[in-house]
Design a protein around this motif. Structure first.
Motif, PDB file in Angstrom:
ATOM      1  N   VAL A  76       0.826  -1.207   0.000  1.00 48.51           N
ATOM      2  CA  VAL A  76       0.000   0.000   0.000  1.00 48.51           C
ATOM      3  C   VAL A  76       0.860   1.257   0.000  1.00 48.51           C
ATOM      4  CG1 VAL A  76      -1.703   1.306   1.321  1.00 48.51           C
ATOM      5  CG2 VAL A  76      -1.934  -1.161   1.117  1.00 48.51           C
ATOM      6  N   SER A  77       1.946   1.265   0.791  1.00 46.06           N
ATOM      7  CA  SER A  77       2.800   2.446   0.850  1.00 46.06           C
ATOM      8  C   SER A  77       3.379   2.784  -0.515  1.00 46.06           C
ATOM      9  CB  SER A  77       3.924   2.242   1.860  1.00 46.06           C
ATOM     10  OG  SER A  77       4.698   1.087   1.517  1.00 46.06           O
ATOM     11  N   ALA A  78       3.761   1.761  -1.278  1.00 49.47           N
ATOM     12  CA  ALA A  78       4.306   1.985  -2.614  1.00 49.47           C
ATOM     13  C   ALA A  78       3.224   2.488  -3.560  1.00 49.47           C
ATOM     14  CB  ALA A  78       4.912   0.691  -3.154  1.00 49.47           C
ATOM     15  N   VAL A  79       2.016   1.968  -3.416  1.00 50.80           N
ATOM     16  CA  VAL A  79       0.921   2.375  -4.296  1.00 50.80           C
ATOM     17  C   VAL A  79       0.556   3.834  -4.064  1.00 50.80           C
ATOM     18  CG1 VAL A  79      -1.536   2.027  -4.780  1.00 50.80           C
ATOM     19  CG2 VAL A  79      -0.019   0.054  -4.580  1.00 50.80           C
ATOM     20  N   VAL A  80       0.455   4.240  -2.798  1.00 54.98           N
ATOM     21  CA  VAL A  80       0.134   5.635  -2.493  1.00 54.98           C
ATOM     22  C   VAL A  80       1.199   6.567  -3.064  1.00 54.98           C
ATOM     23  CG1 VAL A  80      -0.127   7.317  -0.629  1.00 54.98           C
ATOM     24  CG2 VAL A  80      -1.234   5.095  -0.460  1.00 54.98           C
ATOM     25  N   GLU A  81       2.463   6.182  -2.886  1.00 54.18           N
ATOM     26  CA  GLU A  81       3.558   6.999  -3.417  1.00 54.18           C
ATOM     27  C   GLU A  81       3.478   7.097  -4.932  1.00 54.18           C
ATOM     28  OE1 GLU A  81       7.126   9.219  -3.698  1.00 54.18           O
ATOM     29  OE2 GLU A  81       5.741   8.823  -2.037  1.00 54.18           O
ATOM     30  N   LEU A  82       3.185   5.989  -5.598  1.00 47.91           N
ATOM     31  CA  LEU A  82       3.132   5.978  -7.064  1.00 47.91           C
ATOM     32  C   LEU A  82       1.985   6.850  -7.582  1.00 47.91           C
ATOM     33  CD1 LEU A  82       3.610   2.863  -9.306  1.00 47.91           C
ATOM     34  CD2 LEU A  82       1.799   4.502  -9.801  1.00 47.91           C
ATOM     35  N   VAL A  83       0.804   6.675  -6.996  1.00 48.54           N
ATOM     36  CA  VAL A  83      -0.353   7.455  -7.452  1.00 48.54           C
ATOM     37  C   VAL A  83      -0.157   8.939  -7.156  1.00 48.54           C
ATOM     38  CG1 VAL A  83      -2.837   7.794  -7.187  1.00 48.54           C
ATOM     39  CG2 VAL A  83      -1.910   5.484  -7.245  1.00 48.54           C
ATOM     40  N   GLU A  84       0.482   9.243  -6.021  1.00 49.72           N
ATOM     41  CA  GLU A  84       0.736  10.646  -5.712  1.00 49.72           C
ATOM     42  C   GLU A  84       1.721  11.272  -6.698  1.00 49.72           C
ATOM     43  OE1 GLU A  84      -0.595  12.916  -3.368  1.00 49.72           O
ATOM     44  OE2 GLU A  84      -2.051  11.324  -3.683  1.00 49.72           O
ATOM     45  N   ARG A  85       2.704  10.497  -7.126  1.00 50.44           N
ATOM     46  CA  ARG A  85       3.624  11.019  -8.149  1.00 50.44           C
ATOM     47  C   ARG A  85       2.890  11.259  -9.458  1.00 50.44           C
ATOM     48  NH1 ARG A  85       9.429   7.811  -7.684  1.00 50.44           N
ATOM     49  NH2 ARG A  85       9.923   8.422  -5.535  1.00 50.44           N
ATOM     50  N   LEU A  86       1.978  10.366  -9.790  1.00 52.39           N
ATOM     51  CA  LEU A  86       1.179  10.543 -11.004  1.00 52.39           C
ATOM     52  C   LEU A  86       0.342  11.808 -10.909  1.00 52.39           C
ATOM     53  CD1 LEU A  86       0.081   9.482 -13.712  1.00 52.39           C
ATOM     54  CD2 LEU A  86      -1.571   8.118 -12.405  1.00 52.39           C
ATOM     55  N   ARG A  87      -0.288  12.012  -9.747  1.00 55.67           N
ATOM     56  CA  ARG A  87      -1.091  13.220  -9.557  1.00 55.67           C
ATOM     57  C   ARG A  87      -0.232  14.471  -9.676  1.00 55.67           C
ATOM     58  NH1 ARG A  87      -2.015  16.856  -5.885  1.00 55.67           N
ATOM     59  NH2 ARG A  87      -0.508  15.869  -4.483  1.00 55.67           N
ATOM     60  N   HIS A  88       0.950  14.428  -9.068  1.00 54.91           N
ATOM     61  CA  HIS A  88       1.849  15.582  -9.114  1.00 54.91           C
ATOM     62  C   HIS A  88       2.270  15.886 -10.551  1.00 54.91           C
ATOM     63  CE1 HIS A  88       4.907  18.411  -7.867  1.00 54.91           C
ATOM     64  NE2 HIS A  88       5.826  17.734  -8.525  1.00 54.91           N
ATOM     65  N   ASP A  89       2.596  14.859 -11.326  1.00 59.30           N
ATOM     66  CA  ASP A  89       2.980  15.065 -12.724  1.00 59.30           C
ATOM     67  C   ASP A  89       1.835  15.674 -13.525  1.00 59.30           C
ATOM     68  OD1 ASP A  89       5.501  14.084 -12.257  1.00 59.30           O
ATOM     69  OD2 ASP A  89       5.085  12.068 -13.011  1.00 59.30           O
ATOM     70  N   CYS A  90       0.612  15.225 -13.248  1.00 59.59           N
ATOM     71  CA  CYS A  90      -0.548  15.771 -13.958  1.00 59.59           C
ATOM     72  C   CYS A  90      -0.764  17.242 -13.604  1.00 59.59           C
ATOM     73  CB  CYS A  90      -1.798  14.956 -13.626  1.00 59.59           C
ATOM     74  SG  CYS A  90      -1.817  13.302 -14.355  1.00 59.59           S
ATOM     75  N   GLU A  91      -0.547  17.591 -12.337  1.00 62.75           N
ATOM     76  CA  GLU A  91      -0.682  18.988 -11.939  1.00 62.75           C
ATOM     77  C   GLU A  91       0.371  19.856 -12.633  1.00 62.75           C
ATOM     78  OE1 GLU A  91      -0.656  19.387  -7.748  1.00 62.75           O
ATOM     79  OE2 GLU A  91      -2.718  18.640  -7.515  1.00 62.75           O
ATOM     80  N   ARG A  92       1.577  19.313 -12.782  1.00 55.57           N
ATOM     81  CA  ARG A  92       2.622  20.066 -13.484  1.00 55.57           C
ATOM     82  C   ARG A  92       2.243  20.276 -14.944  1.00 55.57           C
ATOM     83  NH1 ARG A  92       8.194  17.158 -12.566  1.00 55.57           N
ATOM     84  NH2 ARG A  92       8.859  18.879 -13.908  1.00 55.57           N
ATOM     85  N   LEU A  93       1.662  19.262 -15.568  1.00 57.82           N
ATOM     86  CA  LEU A  93       1.201  19.417 -16.951  1.00 57.82           C
ATOM     87  C   LEU A  93       0.126  20.486 -17.050  1.00 57.82           C
ATOM     88  CD1 LEU A  93       0.988  15.746 -18.291  1.00 57.82           C
ATOM     89  CD2 LEU A  93       2.451  17.577 -19.180  1.00 57.82           C
ATOM     90  N   ALA A  94      -0.820  20.440 -16.106  1.00 58.90           N
ATOM     91  CA  ALA A  94      -1.904  21.422 -16.130  1.00 58.90           C
ATOM     92  C   ALA A  94      -1.356  22.836 -15.941  1.00 58.90           C
ATOM     93  CB  ALA A  94      -2.920  21.087 -15.046  1.00 58.90           C
ATOM     94  N   ASP A  95      -0.419  22.991 -15.004  1.00 59.59           N
ATOM     95  CA  ASP A  95       0.175  24.309 -14.779  1.00 59.59           C
ATOM     96  C   ASP A  95       0.896  24.811 -16.034  1.00 59.59           C
ATOM     97  OD1 ASP A  95      -0.736  24.312 -12.202  1.00 59.59           O
ATOM     98  OD2 ASP A  95       1.152  23.628 -11.324  1.00 59.59           O
ATOM     99  N   ARG A  96       1.512  23.885 -16.754  1.00 58.03           N
ATOM    100  CA  ARG A  96       2.319  24.277 -17.902  1.00 58.03           C
ATOM    101  C   ARG A  96       1.468  24.658 -19.107  1.00 58.03           C
ATOM    102  NH1 ARG A  96       7.412  20.742 -20.305  1.00 58.03           N
ATOM    103  NH2 ARG A  96       8.064  22.225 -21.921  1.00 58.03           N
ATOM    104  N   TYR A  97       0.334  23.981 -19.288  1.00 60.05           N
ATOM    105  CA  TYR A  97      -0.431  24.158 -20.512  1.00 60.05           C
ATOM    106  C   TYR A  97      -1.805  24.812 -20.334  1.00 60.05           C
ATOM    107  CZ  TYR A  97       3.045  21.152 -22.688  1.00 60.05           C
ATOM    108  OH  TYR A  97       4.229  20.638 -23.169  1.00 60.05           O
ATOM    109  N   ALA A  98      -2.227  25.036 -19.097  1.00 60.19           N
ATOM    110  CA  ALA A  98      -3.567  25.596 -18.887  1.00 60.19           C
ATOM    111  C   ALA A  98      -3.736  26.933 -19.593  1.00 60.19           C
ATOM    112  CB  ALA A  98      -3.839  25.735 -17.394  1.00 60.19           C
ATOM    113  N   GLU A  99      -2.804  27.841 -19.369  1.00 61.68           N
ATOM    114  CA  GLU A  99      -2.907  29.165 -19.975  1.00 61.68           C
ATOM    115  C   GLU A  99      -2.833  29.077 -21.494  1.00 61.68           C
ATOM    116  OE1 GLU A  99      -3.319  33.279 -20.303  1.00 61.68           O
ATOM    117  OE2 GLU A  99      -3.671  31.915 -18.615  1.00 61.68           O
TER     118      GLU A  99
END
Length: 224
Positions: A143-166
């Motif tokens: 579970v600890s590895a899964v939470v870390e993995l999904v959180e990294r995925l979420r973080h990467d998606c937020e970075r994409l949104a920040d980069r391309y939203a405007e």
């Protein structure tokens, strides 16, 4: 789409009184007031539906406000759950815990009181992430590895949104609205254009990720 408070309550399957209580308790943002009428959007409807799901699981309003505030700040679920920040490669070597009892904040303990599932937090705020996390745990990851993995995925998606939203939202929605008279009908067009831009972007991103994963795994990409 804009809603009056009556229309919003009906769409969320709740009452006008409840909507007002959520305003007073700081769970729901204020509407866009035009004249003497307050208008609500899709974000308000999404927030109301999330509140209803949390209430149905026995969580109190104060706890819901703290959880939503944390989510609005962008706090990752790893921080909310109190999972240590360790590399996935190291965590995967750990045995699968029979019982997972992290030191949770009080408000999240209330949200999870009716369940022993450590991934319940995802189920409350992002069911699709919960589906992925559950499948990964079933495949043998701790579970600890899964939470870390999904959180990294979420973080990467937020970075994409920040980069391309405007770059995406401005020409498709922002600029036409700025050049308009900004009348109520123009705001309706703006909201529609934002929704279309989001839909087109998320579909394009989903297709690109699917193709990238297929190249790395030798799998045929799914049809768009």
């Amino acid at each position: 789409m804009d809603y009056t408070i009556d229309e919003l309550a009906r769409a969320a399957d709740t009452t006008v009184r409840s909507v007002r209580v959520y305003h007073e308790r700081g769970l729901l943002p204020s509407p866009d007031v035009r004249g003497r009428i307050g208008y609500y959007g899709h974000n308000h409807l999404d927030r109301l539906q999330t509140i209803s799901r949390l209430l149905s699981r026995g969580m109190k309003l104060n706890g819901i406000r703290e959880l939503l505030d944390a989510w609005d700040r962008g706090d990752g679920l790893a921080e909310v759950l109190g999972v240590t920040d360790q590399p996935v490669s190291e965590a995967v070597e750990d045995p699968i815990p029979q019982e997972y009892s992290p030191d949770l904040p009080d408000y999240l303990k209330k949200a999870l009181a009716a369940s022993d599932d450590p991934l319940e937090g995802y189920r409350l705020v992002n069911p699709r992430c919960c589906d992925l996390a559950t499948r990964l745990v079933d495949a043998g990851l701790p579970v600890s590895a899964v939470v870390e993995l999904v959180e990294r995925l979420r973080h990467d998606c937020e970075r994409l949104a920040d980069r391309y939203a405007e770059a995406v939202l401005s020409p498709l929605a922002g600029q036409p609205y700025a050049a308009s008279e900004r009348a109520p009908k123009d705001r309706t067009v703006f909201d529609t254009n934002v929704a279309i831009a989001r839909l087109m972007t998320t579909r394009a991103v989903a297709e690109l990720i699917d193709q990238a994963l297929a190249r790395r795994e030798g799998l045929p990409p799914t049809a768009a």
